[in-house]
Motif scaffolding. Sequence first.
Motif, PDB file in Angstrom:
ATOM      1  N   ALA A  96       0.826  -1.207   0.000  1.00 55.06           N
ATOM      2  CA  ALA A  96       0.000   0.000   0.000  1.00 55.06           C
ATOM      3  C   ALA A  96       0.861   1.258   0.000  1.00 55.06           C
ATOM      4  O   ALA A  96       0.561   2.235  -0.700  1.00 55.06           O
ATOM      5  CB  ALA A  96      -0.940  -0.013   1.203  1.00 55.06           C
ATOM      6  N   LYS A  97       1.935   1.226   0.771  1.00 51.94           N
ATOM      7  CA  LYS A  97       2.853   2.381   0.795  1.00 51.94           C
ATOM      8  C   LYS A  97       3.475   2.592  -0.574  1.00 51.94           C
ATOM      9  O   LYS A  97       3.565   3.728  -1.070  1.00 51.94           O
ATOM     10  CB  LYS A  97       3.943   2.137   1.839  1.00 51.94           C
ATOM     11  N   ALA A  98       3.861   1.498  -1.239  1.00 46.30           N
ATOM     12  CA  ALA A  98       4.471   1.598  -2.562  1.00 46.30           C
ATOM     13  C   ALA A  98       3.473   2.038  -3.625  1.00 46.30           C
ATOM     14  O   ALA A  98       3.867   2.611  -4.653  1.00 46.30           O
ATOM     15  CB  ALA A  98       5.078   0.250  -2.948  1.00 46.30           C
ATOM     16  N   PHE A  99       2.192   1.784  -3.401  1.00 48.74           N
ATOM     17  CA  PHE A  99       1.165   2.128  -4.386  1.00 48.74           C
ATOM     18  C   PHE A  99       0.675   3.573  -4.273  1.00 48.74           C
ATOM     19  O   PHE A  99      -0.016   4.070  -5.168  1.00 48.74           O
ATOM     20  CB  PHE A  99      -0.057   1.210  -4.216  1.00 48.74           C
ATOM     21  N   GLU A 100       1.024   4.265  -3.202  1.00 47.26           N
ATOM     22  CA  GLU A 100       0.469   5.600  -2.959  1.00 47.26           C
ATOM     23  C   GLU A 100       0.727   6.605  -4.083  1.00 47.26           C
ATOM     24  O   GLU A 100      -0.136   7.438  -4.379  1.00 47.26           O
ATOM     25  CB  GLU A 100       0.974   6.132  -1.608  1.00 47.26           C
ATOM     26  N   PRO A 101       1.867   6.559  -4.783  1.00 46.26           N
ATOM     27  CA  PRO A 101       2.094   7.558  -5.837  1.00 46.26           C
ATOM     28  C   PRO A 101       1.220   7.380  -7.085  1.00 46.26           C
ATOM     29  O   PRO A 101       1.232   8.261  -7.955  1.00 46.26           O
ATOM     30  CB  PRO A 101       3.577   7.351  -6.195  1.00 46.26           C
ATOM     31  N   PHE A 102       0.469   6.280  -7.185  1.00 50.12           N
ATOM     32  CA  PHE A 102      -0.231   5.985  -8.435  1.00 50.12           C
ATOM     33  C   PHE A 102      -1.670   6.499  -8.481  1.00 50.12           C
ATOM     34  O   PHE A 102      -2.402   6.213  -9.421  1.00 50.12           O
ATOM     35  CB  PHE A 102      -0.205   4.472  -8.690  1.00 50.12           C
ATOM     36  N   ASP A 103      -2.083   7.265  -7.479  1.00 52.08           N
ATOM     37  CA  ASP A 103      -3.408   7.886  -7.472  1.00 52.08           C
ATOM     38  C   ASP A 103      -4.507   6.843  -7.708  1.00 52.08           C
ATOM     39  O   ASP A 103      -5.323   6.957  -8.629  1.00 52.08           O
ATOM     40  CB  ASP A 103      -3.485   8.990  -8.538  1.00 52.08           C
ATOM     41  N   LEU A 104      -4.532   5.809  -6.871  1.00 55.78           N
ATOM     42  CA  LEU A 104      -5.490   4.726  -7.024  1.00 55.78           C
ATOM     43  C   LEU A 104      -6.846   5.083  -6.421  1.00 55.78           C
ATOM     44  O   LEU A 104      -6.924   5.740  -5.377  1.00 55.78           O
ATOM     45  CB  LEU A 104      -4.966   3.463  -6.340  1.00 55.78           C
ATOM     46  N   VAL A 105      -7.900   4.609  -7.081  1.00 57.75           N
ATOM     47  CA  VAL A 105      -9.235   4.735  -6.496  1.00 57.75           C
ATOM     48  C   VAL A 105      -9.317   3.871  -5.250  1.00 57.75           C
ATOM     49  O   VAL A 105      -9.877   4.275  -4.239  1.00 57.75           O
ATOM     50  CB  VAL A 105     -10.325   4.322  -7.511  1.00 57.75           C
ATOM     51  N   TRP A 106      -8.754   2.640  -5.341  1.00 55.13           N
ATOM     52  CA  TRP A 106      -8.726   1.773  -4.171  1.00 55.13           C
ATOM     53  C   TRP A 106      -7.720   0.637  -4.343  1.00 55.13           C
ATOM     54  O   TRP A 106      -7.301   0.308  -5.443  1.00 55.13           O
ATOM     55  CB  TRP A 106     -10.104   1.206  -3.850  1.00 55.13           C
ATOM     56  N   LEU A 107      -7.378   0.042  -3.211  1.00 59.44           N
ATOM     57  CA  LEU A 107      -6.689  -1.245  -3.111  1.00 59.44           C
ATOM     58  C   LEU A 107      -7.731  -2.227  -2.597  1.00 59.44           C
ATOM     59  O   LEU A 107      -8.253  -2.079  -1.494  1.00 59.44           O
ATOM     60  CB  LEU A 107      -5.501  -1.150  -2.153  1.00 59.44           C
TER      61      LEU A 107
END
Length: 365
Positions: free
Chosen positions: A214-225
């Motif tokens: 989740a920390k690594a995904f934060e820069p990708f402007d995701l709607v959700w995990l």
Amino acid sequence: MSAPTSIRAMTARVFRIPLDEPLQDAKHGVQVDFELITVTVVREDGLEGTGYTYTIGAGGHAIKALIDHDLAPMVAGHDADDIDGLWDMMQAGLHYVGRGGLASFAISAIDIALWDIRGRATGQPLWQMAGGAGRKPLTYRGGVDLNFPLPKLVESVGDHLDRGFTAVKIKVGKPDVAEDVARLTAVRERIGGATRLMVDANYGYDLDRASAAAKAFEPFDLVWLEEPLAPDDFAGHGVLAQRTTVPLAAGENLHTLQEFRLALEHSRLAFLQPDSGNCGGVTGFLRVARMAAAAGVPVCSHGMQELNVSLVPAQANAGWLEVHSFHIDRYTHRPLVLEDGRAVAPDEPGCGVRFDWRKLEPLAR
């Protein structure tokens, strides 16, 4: 003598539907087909309704057996329009052996058939019966693509955009989070910043790995995990939500109202995703949607887009409709309609899902 609206007969069938190609996520292995279980309910006056559910390849005949041997005799002779009462009866009747799982799948199929009958009897489409707030939900194309090499993954999301989707979801859950980041980097580059992007881990992480991902995904402007942890790890989702700025979503593996209540109370979910094929049909979906609304959470969907296209936008707290890789609508008379990136609910009376039995017959099992 039975009343004209009482249930006279019920027939369940199982079909095995091949996928276009092998598909994989982080937990279920490679899938090459899925099962479709249909139920036709007939009233004393001859009016019929069709419901259905599906599996990811196992359990279809067990669901049919529950319908044939337990649920059909249980509801026979009862008023087909007493849908809430029948739902409660079926839940109570299978409570000792069920409380979710196969029981919820079987009840879902029958419940959908009863709503189909109600719509045909009253002349109303499902989106109106289910709340009537709208009929064009926010829509995304969900991929089952963890086994796709990077070039094929990028090509697949490009195909989704070419079809008119303005939001896409890919699978994550590779053994090394760096692989997931590489996939996200390539996909974000392909779709651009304006296209909405979700990711789905299919409960492939433990809490430590989910926190790192989740920390690594934060820069990708995701709607959700989506579903980073085991579905019933309600407290774990709550902890994870406090460790990341990425919103969390879950619900496809929650089958009972009690499970959804626990998720809303403890998991800090930003989106709830009931599947009408396994949470109790239309009735189950609507009860979950009301719970989500009370908690201030948008209600989304999982799978069965040809039905959920009517349920999601009908809610005042409507979230996103998933268009899944299981294309049940290829075997209906109305493939999903997409306009300006949004799916459109059918306006015909009933649930709006009419199976093309000529296509299904060779797939009967």
